[in-house]
Design an enzyme around this catalytic site. Structure first.
Site, PDB file in Angstrom:
ATOM      1  N   SER A  57      13.362  -5.073  -0.219  1.00 25.33           N
ATOM      2  CA  SER A  57      13.298  -5.556   1.169  1.00 25.33           C
ATOM      3  C   SER A  57      11.841  -5.771   1.574  1.00 25.33           C
ATOM      4  O   SER A  57      11.030  -4.859   1.430  1.00 25.33           O
ATOM      5  CB  SER A  57      13.913  -4.534   2.116  1.00 25.33           C
ATOM      6  OG  SER A  57      15.263  -4.339   1.772  1.00 25.33           O
TER       7      SER A  57
ATOM      8  N   GLU B  33       7.637  -3.773   4.688  1.00 27.72           N
ATOM      9  CA  GLU B  33       7.938  -2.479   4.068  1.00 27.72           C
ATOM     10  C   GLU B  33       6.946  -2.134   2.946  1.00 27.72           C
ATOM     11  O   GLU B  33       6.537  -0.974   2.834  1.00 27.72           O
ATOM     12  CB  GLU B  33       9.377  -2.497   3.517  1.00 27.72           C
ATOM     13  CG  GLU B  33       9.767  -1.180   2.886  1.00 27.72           C
ATOM     14  CD  GLU B  33      11.206  -1.174   2.393  1.00 27.72           C
ATOM     15  OE1 GLU B  33      12.124  -1.437   3.190  1.00 27.72           O
ATOM     16  OE2 GLU B  33      11.402  -0.901   1.200  1.00 27.72           O
TER      17      GLU B  33
ATOM     18  N   ARG C  85      11.724   5.052   5.962  1.00 31.79           N
ATOM     19  CA  ARG C  85      10.798   4.322   5.094  1.00 31.79           C
ATOM     20  C   ARG C  85       9.356   4.736   5.338  1.00 31.79           C
ATOM     21  O   ARG C  85       8.435   3.911   5.292  1.00 31.79           O
ATOM     22  CB  ARG C  85      10.913   2.800   5.271  1.00 31.79           C
ATOM     23  CG  ARG C  85      12.159   2.087   4.755  1.00 31.79           C
ATOM     24  CD  ARG C  85      12.477   2.332   3.317  1.00 31.79           C
ATOM     25  NE  ARG C  85      13.250   3.552   3.186  1.00 31.79           N
ATOM     26  CZ  ARG C  85      14.556   3.678   3.456  1.00 31.79           C
ATOM     27  NH1 ARG C  85      15.225   2.642   3.815  1.00 31.79           N
ATOM     28  NH2 ARG C  85      15.178   4.819   3.319  1.00 31.79           N
TER      29      ARG C  85
HETATM   30  C1  FAD Z   1      14.435  -5.141  -6.687  1.00 25.00           C
HETATM   31  C2  FAD Z   1      13.907  -4.025  -5.820  1.00 25.00           C
HETATM   32  C3  FAD Z   1      14.771  -3.236  -5.096  1.00 25.00           C
HETATM   33  C4  FAD Z   1      14.302  -2.192  -4.279  1.00 25.00           C
HETATM   34  N1  FAD Z   1      15.187  -1.435  -3.576  1.00 25.00           N
HETATM   35  C5  FAD Z   1      14.752  -0.426  -2.785  1.00 25.00           C
HETATM   36  C6  FAD Z   1      15.674   0.376  -2.047  1.00 25.00           C
HETATM   37  O1  FAD Z   1      16.882   0.186  -2.112  1.00 25.00           O
HETATM   38  N2  FAD Z   1      15.184   1.357  -1.252  1.00 25.00           N
HETATM   39  C7  FAD Z   1      13.842   1.629  -1.173  1.00 25.00           C
HETATM   40  O2  FAD Z   1      13.455   2.549  -0.429  1.00 25.00           O
HETATM   41  N3  FAD Z   1      12.937   0.890  -1.884  1.00 25.00           N
HETATM   42  C8  FAD Z   1      13.360  -0.115  -2.680  1.00 25.00           C
HETATM   43  N4  FAD Z   1      12.462  -0.873  -3.387  1.00 25.00           N
HETATM   44  C9  FAD Z   1      11.028  -0.599  -3.260  1.00 25.00           C
HETATM   45  C10 FAD Z   1      10.443   0.277  -4.400  1.00 25.00           C
HETATM   46  O3  FAD Z   1      11.221   0.207  -5.557  1.00 25.00           O
HETATM   47  C11 FAD Z   1      10.306   1.740  -3.998  1.00 25.00           C
HETATM   48  O4  FAD Z   1       9.507   1.870  -2.854  1.00 25.00           O
HETATM   49  C12 FAD Z   1       9.686   2.582  -5.131  1.00 25.00           C
HETATM   50  O5  FAD Z   1       9.739   3.953  -4.789  1.00 25.00           O
HETATM   51  C13 FAD Z   1       8.249   2.210  -5.463  1.00 25.00           C
HETATM   52  O6  FAD Z   1       7.914   2.896  -6.636  1.00 25.00           O
HETATM   53  P1  FAD Z   1       6.738   2.378  -7.579  1.00 25.00           P
HETATM   54  O7  FAD Z   1       6.544   3.422  -8.617  1.00 25.00           O
HETATM   55  O8  FAD Z   1       7.028   1.019  -8.053  1.00 25.00           O
HETATM   56  O9  FAD Z   1       5.505   2.382  -6.564  1.00 25.00           O
HETATM   57  P2  FAD Z   1       4.268   1.383  -6.571  1.00 25.00           P
HETATM   58  O10 FAD Z   1       4.712   0.031  -6.134  1.00 25.00           O
HETATM   59  O11 FAD Z   1       3.530   1.498  -7.852  1.00 25.00           O
HETATM   60  O12 FAD Z   1       3.399   2.026  -5.400  1.00 25.00           O
HETATM   61  C14 FAD Z   1       3.831   1.887  -4.056  1.00 25.00           C
HETATM   62  C15 FAD Z   1       2.831   2.633  -3.148  1.00 25.00           C
HETATM   63  O13 FAD Z   1       2.898   4.025  -3.417  1.00 25.00           O
HETATM   64  C16 FAD Z   1       1.639   4.491  -3.912  1.00 25.00           C
HETATM   65  N5  FAD Z   1       1.951   5.431  -4.994  1.00 25.00           N
HETATM   66  C17 FAD Z   1       2.781   5.214  -6.053  1.00 25.00           C
HETATM   67  N6  FAD Z   1       2.870   6.333  -6.789  1.00 25.00           N
HETATM   68  C18 FAD Z   1       2.095   7.263  -6.167  1.00 25.00           C
HETATM   69  C19 FAD Z   1       1.773   8.628  -6.444  1.00 25.00           C
HETATM   70  N7  FAD Z   1       2.289   9.260  -7.498  1.00 25.00           N
HETATM   71  N8  FAD Z   1       0.947   9.283  -5.596  1.00 25.00           N
HETATM   72  C20 FAD Z   1       0.406   8.654  -4.514  1.00 25.00           C
HETATM   73  N9  FAD Z   1       0.677   7.365  -4.206  1.00 25.00           N
HETATM   74  C21 FAD Z   1       1.504   6.683  -5.030  1.00 25.00           C
HETATM   75  C22 FAD Z   1       0.873   3.270  -4.379  1.00 25.00           C
HETATM   76  O14 FAD Z   1      -0.519   3.478  -4.297  1.00 25.00           O
HETATM   77  C23 FAD Z   1       1.380   2.229  -3.394  1.00 25.00           C
HETATM   78  O15 FAD Z   1       0.679   2.375  -2.179  1.00 25.00           O
HETATM   79  C24 FAD Z   1      12.911  -1.935  -4.209  1.00 25.00           C
HETATM   80  C25 FAD Z   1      12.018  -2.740  -4.956  1.00 25.00           C
HETATM   81  C26 FAD Z   1      12.521  -3.768  -5.750  1.00 25.00           C
HETATM   82  C27 FAD Z   1      11.566  -4.605  -6.548  1.00 25.00           C
END
Ligand code: FAD
Length: 357
Positions: free
Chosen positions: A253, A349, A176
């Site tokens: 999580s 996380e 992570r």
């Molecule tokens: C219901 C649910 C289930 C989930 N299950 C999992 C799972 O099984 N495993 C897991 O690992 N995660 C899980 N997650 C967490 C999440 O979905 C992941 O971490 C996902 O990759 C985040 O993507 P996002 O586009 O929503 O990022 P955001 O929430 O928009 O951003 C997260 C972080 O990354 C940065 N960021 C985003 N895009 C970029 C970019 N292109 N360049 C630089 N920085 C960037 C942002 O500034 C922020 O700091 C879950 C979340 C939810 C709500």
């Protein structure tokens, strides 16, 4: 591909009034300074440069599924990444190299891979958010993580003022974590995945998934079956976004599974009955969900407008009337309760933006 952001407003004309809650899966977060949505990587880089030149703070958001934003909001520029597209950029007899634009929906990409007969990300089906965010915390689930398939990350390096192609070693992937997490030096623009041409999944590594498939660890199963089974398991835990189901109004999580030295684990009270996974370098990984439940916080345990999901102990959810303050109060209560009971420190996380645990 389906629109992963269809329920989110990207009308920037009135963006100044927007609460960041509109862009997060928790539906929490106060007002933004300004919001700019971009659908081309060059525009994303321009926003980054202009924001820096103006001496303003920048928050990059894609799916908003791994951020907790303070109730006072973020008084700077919020860059919404919406650049889309998937293309095959290389191929050999055994594999394809597929490039996903940062703003592409991750689950649409996983579905695309499965429907084309490419294996390597099928067990990551159903994870919300964007392809470009997957390297940030080395997204993982059900025995796969993106570090297994990422061949390169194309990122704008703010220090160098240029786009770099970063190797997996440079990404420093870990559980992570990566060089990108808690580090605003890089803006990920696209990601290259090396996927095997195979009608079958990568070997199944996760015991619960193997059981559901009626398979043994190490077996391969048809790609579609792997994806469908993962989606079913995830849905049962509230881990697939569903606007109607408040158990999914979360960041997934909230706490990572703590990794502790083996000697510390051996001395823990209750270690005999505690599930655990031996790790590298004489460490042991502990299940945060087990620690939370056994410290007295069951599913459904509620705070003020927020609660532990009724389907998953690790998910802290907004029940509709929650605030970030209340969510963090609940998280503190759980963290402190686990520490008091087991002496183990839980760490969040998601990325906390203008708020703290
Ligand atoms: C219901 C649910 C289930 C989930 N299950 C999992 C799972 O099984 N495993 C897991 O690992 N995660 C899980 N997650 C967490 C999440 O979905 C992941 O971490 C996902 O990759 C985040 O993507 P996002 O586009 O929503 O990022 P955001 O929430 O928009 O951003 C997260 C972080 O990354 C940065 N960021 C985003 N895009 C970029 C970019 N292109 N360049 C630089 N920085 C960037 C942002 O500034 C922020 O700091 C879950 C979340 C939810 C709500």
């Amino acid at each position: 591909m389906p629109d992963a952001y269809a329920d989110q407003t990207t009308d920037t004309s009135s963006a100044r009034e927007h609460l960041l809650a509109a862009y997060t899966t928790l539906r929490l977060g106060g007002p933004a300074g300004t919001v700019t949505a971009v659908d081309h990587p060059d525009d994303a880089v321009s926003v980054v440069r202009e924001t820096a030149a103006a001496g303003r703070r920048l928050l990059v958001l894609a799916g908003g599924s791994n951020v907790v934003i303070g109730d006072a909001g973020f008084d700077g520029e919020v860059l919404l990444l919406r650049n889309r597209g998937v293309e095959v950029v290389g191929e050999d007899p055994a594999s394809v190299l597929v490039r996903a634009a940062a703003g592409e929906s991750w689950d649409a990409f996983a579905e695309y891979a499965v429907s084309n007969g490419w294996s390597g990300v099928e067990c990551l089906s159903g994870i919300p958010g964007s392809a470009g965010a997957t390297p940030i915390q080395n997204v993982g689930a059900y025995g796969q993580e993106v570090a297994h398939t990422i061949e390169a990350v194309h990122a704008y390096d703010r220090e160098a003022g240029a786009v770099r192609v970063m190797s997996p070693d440079e990404c420093a992937f870990a559980y992570r974590s990566s060089v990108f997490k808690h580090n605003d030096r890089y803006l990920v623009l696209s990601v290259d995945f090396r996927l095997a041409k195979s009608a079958d999944s990568a070997p199944i590594r996760y015991a619960e998934l193997a059981r559901s498939l009626g398979a043994s660890a190490g077996d391969r199963v048809p790609l579609r079956l792997a994806r469908d089974t993962v989606l079913k398991l995830r849905a049962g835990k509230g881990m697939v976004l569903d606007p109607e189901d408040r158990d999914t109004w979360s960041v997934g999580s909230f706490f990572t599974n703590p990794v502790v030295p083996a000697a510390f684990f051996a001395g823990l009270s209750g270690s005999a009955e505690m599930p655990h996974w031996p790790g590298a370098d004489d460490t042991v990984k502990l299940p945060a969900a087990w620690l939370i439940e056994n410290a007295g916080f069951p599913k459904g345990f509620a705070g003020d407008g927020v609660a532990i999901s009724s389907k998953h102990t690790l998910a802290l959810t907004n029940r509709g009337a929650g605030t970030t303050g209340a969510l963090l109060d609940l998280a503190r209560t759980i963290r402190d309760g686990v520490h008091a009971r087991f002496g183990v420190e839980l760490h969040p996380e998601p990325v906390l933006v203008d708020c703290a645990l």
